[in-house]
Design a protein around this motif. Structure first.
Motif, PDB file in Angstrom:
ATOM      1  N   GLY A 102     -25.837   7.472  58.473  1.00  0.00           N
ATOM      2  CA  GLY A 102     -26.645   8.036  59.088  1.00  0.00           C
ATOM      3  C   GLY A 102     -25.997   8.163  60.766  1.00  0.00           C
ATOM      4  O   GLY A 102     -27.085   8.473  61.497  1.00  0.00           O
ATOM      5  N   ILE A 103     -24.923   8.445  60.542  1.00  0.00           N
ATOM      6  CA  ILE A 103     -24.807   7.771  62.192  1.00  0.00           C
ATOM      7  C   ILE A 103     -23.325   8.768  62.729  1.00  0.00           C
ATOM      8  O   ILE A 103     -22.696   9.665  60.866  1.00  0.00           O
ATOM      9  CB  ILE A 103     -24.616   7.068  62.318  1.00  0.00           C
ATOM     10  N   ARG A 104     -23.203   9.999  63.701  1.00  0.00           N
ATOM     11  CA  ARG A 104     -21.708  10.117  63.483  1.00  0.00           C
ATOM     12  C   ARG A 104     -21.208   9.740  64.295  1.00  0.00           C
ATOM     13  O   ARG A 104     -21.448  10.745  65.569  1.00  0.00           O
ATOM     14  CB  ARG A 104     -22.002  11.767  63.635  1.00  0.00           C
ATOM     15  N   PRO A 105     -20.119   9.586  64.392  1.00  0.00           N
ATOM     16  CA  PRO A 105     -18.922   9.266  65.173  1.00  0.00           C
ATOM     17  C   PRO A 105     -19.129  10.277  67.163  1.00  0.00           C
ATOM     18  O   PRO A 105     -18.619  11.437  66.467  1.00  0.00           O
ATOM     19  CB  PRO A 105     -17.421   8.609  64.993  1.00  0.00           C
ATOM     20  N   SER A 106     -19.113  10.451  67.848  1.00  0.00           N
ATOM     21  CA  SER A 106     -18.555  12.087  68.943  1.00  0.00           C
ATOM     22  C   SER A 106     -17.548  11.871  69.750  1.00  0.00           C
ATOM     23  O   SER A 106     -17.008  12.550  70.034  1.00  0.00           O
ATOM     24  CB  SER A 106     -19.551  11.027  69.664  1.00  0.00           C
ATOM     25  N   ASN A 107     -16.516  10.610  69.336  1.00  0.00           N
ATOM     26  CA  ASN A 107     -15.171  10.672  69.424  1.00  0.00           C
ATOM     27  C   ASN A 107     -13.958  10.202  68.377  1.00  0.00           C
ATOM     28  O   ASN A 107     -15.121   9.416  67.411  1.00  0.00           O
ATOM     29  CB  ASN A 107     -15.230   9.879  71.192  1.00  0.00           C
ATOM     30  N   ASP A 108     -12.947  10.153  68.693  1.00  0.00           N
ATOM     31  CA  ASP A 108     -12.133   9.838  67.405  1.00  0.00           C
ATOM     32  C   ASP A 108     -12.246   7.854  67.776  1.00  0.00           C
ATOM     33  O   ASP A 108     -11.908   7.402  66.666  1.00  0.00           O
ATOM     34  CB  ASP A 108     -10.989  11.089  66.426  1.00  0.00           C
ATOM     35  N   SER A 109     -11.922   8.111  68.578  1.00  0.00           N
ATOM     36  CA  SER A 109     -11.520   6.316  68.997  1.00  0.00           C
ATOM     37  C   SER A 109     -12.595   5.584  68.408  1.00  0.00           C
ATOM     38  O   SER A 109     -12.310   4.744  68.042  1.00  0.00           O
ATOM     39  CB  SER A 109     -11.331   6.351  70.687  1.00  0.00           C
ATOM     40  N   ASP A 110     -13.836   5.902  68.301  1.00  0.00           N
ATOM     41  CA  ASP A 110     -15.102   5.339  67.607  1.00  0.00           C
ATOM     42  C   ASP A 110     -14.787   5.785  65.909  1.00  0.00           C
ATOM     43  O   ASP A 110     -15.837   5.470  65.248  1.00  0.00           O
ATOM     44  CB  ASP A 110     -16.434   5.545  68.656  1.00  0.00           C
ATOM     45  N   GLY A 111     -14.267   6.087  65.720  1.00  0.00           N
ATOM     46  CA  GLY A 111     -13.995   6.855  64.193  1.00  0.00           C
ATOM     47  C   GLY A 111     -12.757   6.565  63.580  1.00  0.00           C
ATOM     48  O   GLY A 111     -12.263   5.262  63.588  1.00  0.00           O
ATOM     49  N   VAL A 112     -12.585   7.645  63.159  1.00  0.00           N
ATOM     50  CA  VAL A 112     -11.125   7.479  62.322  1.00  0.00           C
ATOM     51  C   VAL A 112      -9.806   6.769  62.893  1.00  0.00           C
ATOM     52  O   VAL A 112      -8.935   5.840  62.674  1.00  0.00           O
ATOM     53  CB  VAL A 112     -10.409   8.933  61.991  1.00  0.00           C
ATOM     54  N   LEU A 113      -9.945   6.176  64.644  1.00  0.00           N
ATOM     55  CA  LEU A 113      -9.184   5.780  65.428  1.00  0.00           C
ATOM     56  C   LEU A 113      -9.443   4.439  65.472  1.00  0.00           C
ATOM     57  O   LEU A 113      -8.444   3.801  65.949  1.00  0.00           O
ATOM     58  CB  LEU A 113      -8.355   6.739  66.420  1.00  0.00           C
ATOM     59  N   GLN A 114     -10.679   3.733  64.603  1.00  0.00           N
ATOM     60  CA  GLN A 114     -10.555   2.431  65.690  1.00  0.00           C
ATOM     61  C   GLN A 114      -9.619   1.017  64.590  1.00  0.00           C
ATOM     62  O   GLN A 114      -9.773   0.350  65.747  1.00  0.00           O
ATOM     63  CB  GLN A 114     -12.075   2.558  65.102  1.00  0.00           C
ATOM     64  N   ASP A 115      -9.094   1.611  63.566  1.00  0.00           N
ATOM     65  CA  ASP A 115      -8.807   0.214  62.405  1.00  0.00           C
ATOM     66  C   ASP A 115      -6.917   0.292  62.865  1.00  0.00           C
ATOM     67  O   ASP A 115      -6.892   1.316  62.841  1.00  0.00           O
ATOM     68  CB  ASP A 115      -8.945  -0.158  61.645  1.00  0.00           C
ATOM     69  N   ILE A 116      -6.733  -1.086  63.625  1.00  0.00           N
ATOM     70  CA  ILE A 116      -4.988  -0.778  63.535  1.00  0.00           C
ATOM     71  C   ILE A 116      -4.067  -0.759  61.811  1.00  0.00           C
ATOM     72  O   ILE A 116      -2.918  -0.136  61.893  1.00  0.00           O
ATOM     73  CB  ILE A 116      -5.051  -2.618  64.280  1.00  0.00           C
ATOM     74  N   HIS A 117      -4.799  -1.250  61.009  1.00  0.00           N
ATOM     75  CA  HIS A 117      -4.441  -0.980  59.755  1.00  0.00           C
ATOM     76  C   HIS A 117      -2.787   0.067  59.266  1.00  0.00           C
ATOM     77  O   HIS A 117      -1.981  -0.328  58.949  1.00  0.00           O
ATOM     78  CB  HIS A 117      -5.362  -1.728  58.585  1.00  0.00           C
ATOM     79  N   TRP A 118      -4.271   1.293  59.096  1.00  0.00           N
ATOM     80  CA  TRP A 118      -3.093   2.602  58.454  1.00  0.00           C
ATOM     81  C   TRP A 118      -1.836   2.238  59.493  1.00  0.00           C
ATOM     82  O   TRP A 118      -0.759   2.685  59.430  1.00  0.00           O
ATOM     83  CB  TRP A 118      -3.847   3.914  59.006  1.00  0.00           C
ATOM     84  N   SER A 119      -2.051   2.037  60.934  1.00  0.00           N
ATOM     85  CA  SER A 119      -0.342   2.303  61.264  1.00  0.00           C
ATOM     86  C   SER A 119      -0.208   1.220  61.289  1.00  0.00           C
ATOM     87  O   SER A 119       1.730   1.840  61.914  1.00  0.00           O
ATOM     88  CB  SER A 119      -0.660   2.206  63.049  1.00  0.00           C
TER      89      SER A 119
END
Ligand code: ZN
Length: 490
Positions: free
Chosen positions: A382-399
């Motif tokens: 029920g919430i939507r990130p207003s920027n990608d740093s708080d969304g898809v970019l938050q975790d180190i794992h994929w990098s």
């Protein structure tokens, strides 16, 4: 058999020596040493890899005649390790190391500047290499099986999908119910929690839970972790926020839970590849059990709250037990996984599990990721990130190329309540023991049922033997309904 054991002891020593260098890197190493340290770790790791995959190891595995049950397990587990290590060509391992080295830097920059496009081409490359990696490893149904198996041996995509599907609808409903209920104030865990008092209180409680400081220690690092150099040297790190009680204290219990697992491994396995946690899911079940099922419980705070009040008079002097307990257990949908509460945490994981599979299957492309991420967050939490740093970019794992890792966090949560239920059946007065600050029976039960075996038993076998059932979401959902139904009145 002895020649095989000697060889495996050398490999284990090399790996643990590399781990000491990595621990130092995260705790005390001066920044300027980054490059030389990376080289030193790579030297030890590649030397260990060479020894493991060398023909001589295979010949010893073929010719060794086991003298005990442990020897039989040692040969079986090492055979699998060798097989996995030799299936992936050295050229691919090299490509993956280079890609993740570059990708980590790009991810840091992308996150700091909130620019997904900086990271996107690197992630696309990582996804391609990950698919190649999965193909090299081999799998039954889907490439994602091979990735899961790296972190949770024997677990399949179908199994995780079944358990998560069962969990998702029920959990989304609970989160919506809590979001609609009157909020609980978390004011009591914010305030003046002096750094040195937090450190001392955390260490004291970790000791009383059973983390042995004679064979361990705690230091500070930016990202808390635990690491083992032998059964008699298992260390943890923590991070203290002097204005917020939760991260330091519950982080310490979490890492101590990981460490007690490694300290509890049968000493007869020391110096062999069997002296390790059997999977990341089982590992996480141990950290979560101490952090959440014990550390965030009312019986625990009945015992420790008066001591916490003495340790933090400014923050807690005028607070009562119930207010503190409620404050430490508030639930609210939030954007950042590592800050998520017990209830919403698993939704963060399921989101990543779905997206990873869609990426590997080619159902979505890297370019679609930010939108897919935000849409699903909105649907579930029920919430939507207003920027990608708080969304898809938050975790180190994929990098870092760690795709297939995330599910183990949620599996650990589910396993923790399954194991805790079984412990309660074996120790009927567990709650009153916890109220008295006596954790010895629980630790002993965990030692016998989980820790002792090291890698001799798979995670599935440990769960089955200790609880009588397979992995399921039921026990965790019952826990959530009981505890948070009480707190939020549903
Ligand atoms: Zn953990």
């Amino acid at each position: 058999m002895q020649a095989l054991r000697d060889r495996l002891a050398r490999i284990t020593d090399l790996n643990h020596s590399a781990a000491i260098l990595e621990w130092d890197q995260e705790t005390y190493m001066p920044e300027g040493a980054e490059e030389s340290r990376a080289r030193q770790v790579a030297t030890l790791r590649s030397f260990s890899h060479e020894l493991l995959t060398d023909d001589k190891t295979s010949r010893l595995l073929e010719s060794a005649s086991p003298e005990s049950e442990i020897d039989i397990d040692l040969i079986r587990v090492t055979r699998k390790d060798v097989e996995k290590a030799t299936r992936v060509p050295a050229s691919l391992i090299g490509k993956m190391a280079v890609a993740s080295g570059r990708s980590k830097g790009a991810w840091q920059k992308a996150r700091a500047t909130n620019t997904f496009s900086i990271f996107a081409p690197h992630l696309a490359n990582i996804v391609d290499l990950t698919i190649e990696h999965a193909e090299a490893l081999g799998y039954q149904d889907t490439p994602y099986d091979a990735l899961l198996d790296l972190y949770e041996e024997g677990m399949t995509t179908a199994e995780v999908t079944r358990v998560f599907a069962d969990l998702k609808d029920r959990l989304v409903l609970v989160v919506k119910t809590i979001a609609a209920a009157p909020a609980i104030s978390n004011a009591a865990v914010h305030g003046n929690f002096r750094h040195d008092a937090q450190w001392a209180f955390g260490v004291q409680v970790a000791k009383q839970l059973g983390y042995d400081f004679h064979c361990g220690r705690q230091d500070t690092s930016a990202h808390p972790f635990s690491t083992a150099f032998s059964i008699t040297d298992v260390r943890i790190t923590t991070r203290v926020d002097p204005t917020f009680f939760n991260p330091g204290f519950f982080g310490t219990l979490h890492e101590a839970g990981h460490a007690m697992y490694e300290q509890g491994i049968d000493m007869a396995l020391e110096g062999t590849p069997l002296a390790d946690g059997t999977s990341l899911g089982i590992h996480e079940s141990q950290s979560r059990l101490w952090e959440n099922l014990i550390g965030r419980s009312l019986p625990f705070w009945k015992h420790y709250f008066p001591q916490a009040q003495k340790a933090f008079p400014e923050a807690l002097g005028k607070v009562d037990l119930n207010t503190f307990y409620r404050s430490a257990n508030t639930v609210a949908p939030s954007l950042i996984r590592v800050e998520a509460d017990e209830v919403t945490y698993n939704l963060h994981i399921m989101l990543r599990f779905e997206l990873e599979q869609d990426l590997i299957r080619g159902k979505i492309s890297v370019e679609d990721l930010p939108r897919e991420w935000n849409d699903r967050m909105e649907n579930w939490l029920g919430i939507r990130p207003s920027n990608d740093s708080d969304g898809v970019l938050q975790d180190i794992h994929w990098s870092l190329g760690a795709i297939g890792y995330f599910p183990t966090y949620a599996l650990g949560n589910l396993m923790s309540t399954q194991l805790f239920d079984a412990a309660k059946r074996a120790i009927p007065d567990l709650d009153s023991k916890t109220e008295r600050g006596d954790f010895s029976d629980l630790l002993q039960w965990l030692r016998k049922s989980v820790h002792h075996h090291g890698r001799r038993k798979s995670s599935g076998q440990i769960l089955k033997d200790a609880t009588g059932s397979d992995l399921s979401a039921d026990s965790w959902m019952q826990y959530v309904h009981a505890k948070f139904g009480d707190l939020y009145g549903f």
